[in-house]
Design a protein around this motif. Structure first.
Motif, PDB file in Angstrom:
ATOM      1  N   UNK A  68      28.941  63.665  62.190  1.00 36.80           N
ATOM      2  CA  UNK A  68      27.652  64.191  62.659  1.00 36.80           C
ATOM      3  C   UNK A  68      26.623  64.137  61.544  1.00 36.80           C
ATOM      4  N   UNK A  69      25.360  64.089  61.944  1.00 44.19           N
ATOM      5  CA  UNK A  69      24.257  64.120  60.988  1.00 44.19           C
ATOM      6  C   UNK A  69      23.560  65.473  61.077  1.00 44.19           C
ATOM      7  N   UNK A  70      23.156  66.031  59.935  1.00 44.14           N
ATOM      8  CA  UNK A  70      22.559  67.361  59.856  1.00 44.14           C
ATOM      9  C   UNK A  70      21.048  67.304  60.064  1.00 44.14           C
ATOM     10  N   UNK A  71      20.546  68.259  60.819  1.00 40.60           N
ATOM     11  CA  UNK A  71      19.110  68.420  61.006  1.00 40.60           C
ATOM     12  C   UNK A  71      18.825  69.902  61.205  1.00 40.60           C
TER      13      UNK A  71
ATOM     14  N   UNK B 215      28.821  61.899  66.660  1.00 38.82           N
ATOM     15  CA  UNK B 215      27.587  61.125  66.682  1.00 38.82           C
ATOM     16  C   UNK B 215      26.338  61.953  66.882  1.00 38.82           C
ATOM     17  N   UNK B 216      26.503  63.180  67.370  1.00 38.57           N
ATOM     18  CA  UNK B 216      25.353  64.042  67.626  1.00 38.57           C
ATOM     19  C   UNK B 216      24.854  64.667  66.323  1.00 38.57           C
TER      20      UNK B 216
ATOM     21  N   UNK C 277      18.745  68.151  55.185  1.00 37.38           N
ATOM     22  CA  UNK C 277      18.520  67.372  56.405  1.00 37.38           C
ATOM     23  C   UNK C 277      18.834  65.909  56.106  1.00 37.38           C
ATOM     24  N   UNK C 278      19.614  65.291  56.986  1.00 36.93           N
ATOM     25  CA  UNK C 278      20.015  63.907  56.811  1.00 36.93           C
ATOM     26  C   UNK C 278      21.428  63.742  56.312  1.00 36.93           C
ATOM     27  N   UNK C 279      22.072  64.826  55.870  1.00 35.42           N
ATOM     28  CA  UNK C 279      23.474  64.744  55.469  1.00 35.42           C
ATOM     29  C   UNK C 279      24.317  64.195  56.615  1.00 35.42           C
ATOM     30  N   UNK C 280      25.261  63.330  56.292  1.00 35.31           N
ATOM     31  CA  UNK C 280      26.241  62.864  57.271  1.00 35.31           C
ATOM     32  C   UNK C 280      27.579  63.502  56.915  1.00 35.31           C
TER      33      UNK C 280
ATOM     34  N   UNK D 172      20.521  56.944  57.468  1.00 35.42           N
ATOM     35  CA  UNK D 172      21.892  56.735  56.998  1.00 35.42           C
ATOM     36  C   UNK D 172      22.821  56.525  58.190  1.00 35.42           C
ATOM     37  N   UNK D 173      23.685  55.522  58.117  1.00 32.89           N
ATOM     38  CA  UNK D 173      24.573  55.175  59.229  1.00 32.89           C
ATOM     39  C   UNK D 173      25.630  56.246  59.436  1.00 32.89           C
ATOM     40  N   UNK D 174      25.886  56.585  60.698  1.00 33.76           N
ATOM     41  CA  UNK D 174      26.895  57.587  61.018  1.00 33.76           C
ATOM     42  C   UNK D 174      28.300  56.980  61.041  1.00 33.76           C
ATOM     43  N   UNK D 175      28.420  55.666  61.101  1.00 35.68           N
ATOM     44  CA  UNK D 175      29.715  54.957  61.032  1.00 35.68           C
ATOM     45  C   UNK D 175      30.684  55.373  62.135  1.00 35.68           C
ATOM     46  N   UNK D 176      30.249  55.175  63.372  1.00 39.04           N
ATOM     47  CA  UNK D 176      31.115  55.456  64.520  1.00 39.04           C
ATOM     48  C   UNK D 176      31.773  54.154  64.958  1.00 39.04           C
ATOM     49  N   UNK D 177      32.886  53.819  64.333  1.00 42.36           N
ATOM     50  CA  UNK D 177      33.597  52.612  64.717  1.00 42.36           C
ATOM     51  C   UNK D 177      35.003  52.963  65.161  1.00 42.36           C
ATOM     52  N   UNK D 178      35.613  52.051  65.899  1.00 43.35           N
ATOM     53  CA  UNK D 178      36.930  52.312  66.493  1.00 43.35           C
ATOM     54  C   UNK D 178      37.970  52.688  65.460  1.00 43.35           C
ATOM     55  N   UNK D 179      38.061  51.916  64.396  1.00 43.69           N
ATOM     56  CA  UNK D 179      39.148  52.114  63.440  1.00 43.69           C
ATOM     57  C   UNK D 179      39.061  53.459  62.741  1.00 43.69           C
ATOM     58  N   UNK D 180      37.845  53.991  62.579  1.00 45.20           N
ATOM     59  CA  UNK D 180      37.682  55.257  61.860  1.00 45.20           C
ATOM     60  C   UNK D 180      37.579  56.452  62.798  1.00 45.20           C
ATOM     61  N   UNK D 181      37.382  56.220  64.082  1.00 42.76           N
ATOM     62  CA  UNK D 181      37.223  57.327  65.039  1.00 42.76           C
ATOM     63  C   UNK D 181      38.553  57.765  65.620  1.00 42.76           C
ATOM     64  N   UNK D 182      39.423  56.814  65.935  1.00 36.25           N
ATOM     65  CA  UNK D 182      40.667  57.118  66.638  1.00 36.25           C
ATOM     66  C   UNK D 182      41.780  57.525  65.680  1.00 36.25           C
ATOM     67  N   UNK D 183      42.789  58.240  66.175  1.00 34.96           N
ATOM     68  CA  UNK D 183      43.966  58.541  65.357  1.00 34.96           C
ATOM     69  C   UNK D 183      44.652  57.266  64.890  1.00 34.96           C
TER      70      UNK D 183
END
Length: 392
Positions: A364-367, A197-198, A348-351, A1-12
């Motif tokens: 973050x992704x759960x493991x 992202x971790x 496990x695998x939850x985002x 499953x994609x963690x979706x770390x993109x600029x528009x959603x990461x920054x204020x």
């Protein structure tokens, strides 16, 4: 499953005006203090070798702003974010770390009435999720009616304590929830927090656990709150419910503390009042298609954030490298995931995505803790690395 770390959603939302500092792992170099400006990560290591040192500057926001014009660009945030998803990371390219380093990671618990009720339920259920719903129904009327609007440590709170004791529902969680002394504990060792992202860890023996979306204050050694970040205080409800003396095992596990994506420094455009009014959103997307959403409003906190800071540091407790302070959450998930009355627990695998407009998003992704790479870069490694780079 994609963690979706993109600029528009990461920054204020107001990233152009935000003063954001963090840490970048540079392969072959090590952890580097950076500022985020105009889509680039700029090297601040000559201004502060560590984030802890940087936050000790008399007026850190002004100092960082003045330094930015001469700071060396290291990488684009877009490329770093693309490599910060631990599941697909290229180890020879840089990625984001948690934005704190030598600060002690502290947390304040039971600072919201909603989470207070859930802590009492955990205690009554002795860590058995199947008993939670019946106990919740029995207690919610009593505690909800008696605790709404109570100021911790006030004369009124002492009166309510007496009433609840007479009703036979007093609890150690009520003591710290409405009593004069806040619950303050150490969430994680220095340098063990993970960034956006971790992977975040849950103990493989835990059957009842959840994320805790929180605002985390960055406080220097003088007890001055100089900025804020987002945090996920991963919690094992069954362990703590069995016994409060298992708090360390419930809270402090490999990769169980996530902070990020950056520390936003306080300045005229972002102040402690913005923290007081912050509205946190949280979303959990499971690998089986399950989705849970929730919110946590800092306006509902029972203790002012700076009052909590004052309970952490003072004549009896000093933090020469400063500390990061989780302020607590009102979010206590009860949405059934695996059957009626069983409530929520991670898979496990939850985002997990924690966000608020003025701080951006922490994802973050759960493991299982035992399946995540062991934490190995501690204080000795940090000091050796800084010395080799001539930053000490």
């Amino acid at each position: 499953m994609c963690v979706s770390l993109d600029l528009s959603r990461t920054l204020p939302e107001d990233a152009a005006d935000a003063l954001l500092i963090g840490r970048l792992w540079q392969p072959g170099v090590g952890p580097t203090v950076v500022a985020c400006r105009d889509g680039m990560l700029l090297d601040l290591s000559r201004l502060g070798a560590t984030v802890s040192q940087l936050l000790e500057l008399p007026n850190v926001a002004s100092a960082v702003r003045a330094f930015l014009s001469s700071a060396t660009p290291l990488a684009s945030l877009e490329s770093v974010l693309a490599n910060s998803d631990e599941g697909k990371r290229d180890q020879v390219r840089p990625w984001l770390l948690a934005p704190c380093d030598l600060q002690v990671v502290k947390a304040s618990g039971v600072t919201f009435v909603a989470s207070l009720l859930e802590r009492v339920i955990e205690e009554q259920a002795r860590g058995d999720a199947s008993r939670a719903q019946a106990i919740r129904a029995a207690l919610s009327g009593i505690l909800g009616d008696n605790l709404a609007g109570i100021v911790p440590g006030s004369i009124e709170s002492a009166r309510v304590k007496q009433v609840l004791m007479e009703q036979g529902v007093w609890s150690q969680y009520l003591e710290v929830g409405i009593g004069p002394d806040a619950e303050i504990f150490t969430k994680a060792p220095v340098l063990s927090s993970v960034g956006t992202g971790a992977q975040v860890g849950i103990h493989e023996e835990s059957k009842w656990n959840n994320p805790e979306p929180e605002v985390v204050l960055a406080v220097n050694s003088r007890g001055i709150a100089v900025g804020a970040a987002l945090g996920n205080d991963v919690n094992l409800r069954d362990f703590e419910g069995r016994s409060a003396l298992l708090l360390g095992k419930a809270k402090d596990n490999n990769a169980s503390c996530a902070i990020g994506p950056f520390i936003r420094l306080f300045d005229p455009g972002f102040t402690i009042d913005d923290v007081r009014g912050a509205e946190l959103a949280m979303q959990v997307d499971g690998p089986e298609g399950f989705t849970m959403r929730g919110t946590s409003s800092l306006s509902m906190i029972s203790r002012d954030p700076l009052d909590i800071v004052a309970q952490v540091i003072g004549p009896n407790h000093q933090y020469p490298d400063g500390f990061m302070l989780f302020l607590g959450t009102m979010f206590a998930p009860t949405q059934d995931r695996h059957g009626p009355g069983l409530g929520f627990t991670h898979e496990v695998g939850d985002v997990v995505r924690v966000s608020t407009p003025q701080l951006g998003a922490l994802v973050n992704r759960v493991n299982h803790c035992s399946s995540i790479a062991p934490w190995s870069f501690g204080i000795t490694a940090m000091m050796r690395n800084l010395a080799q780079r001539g930053l000490l």
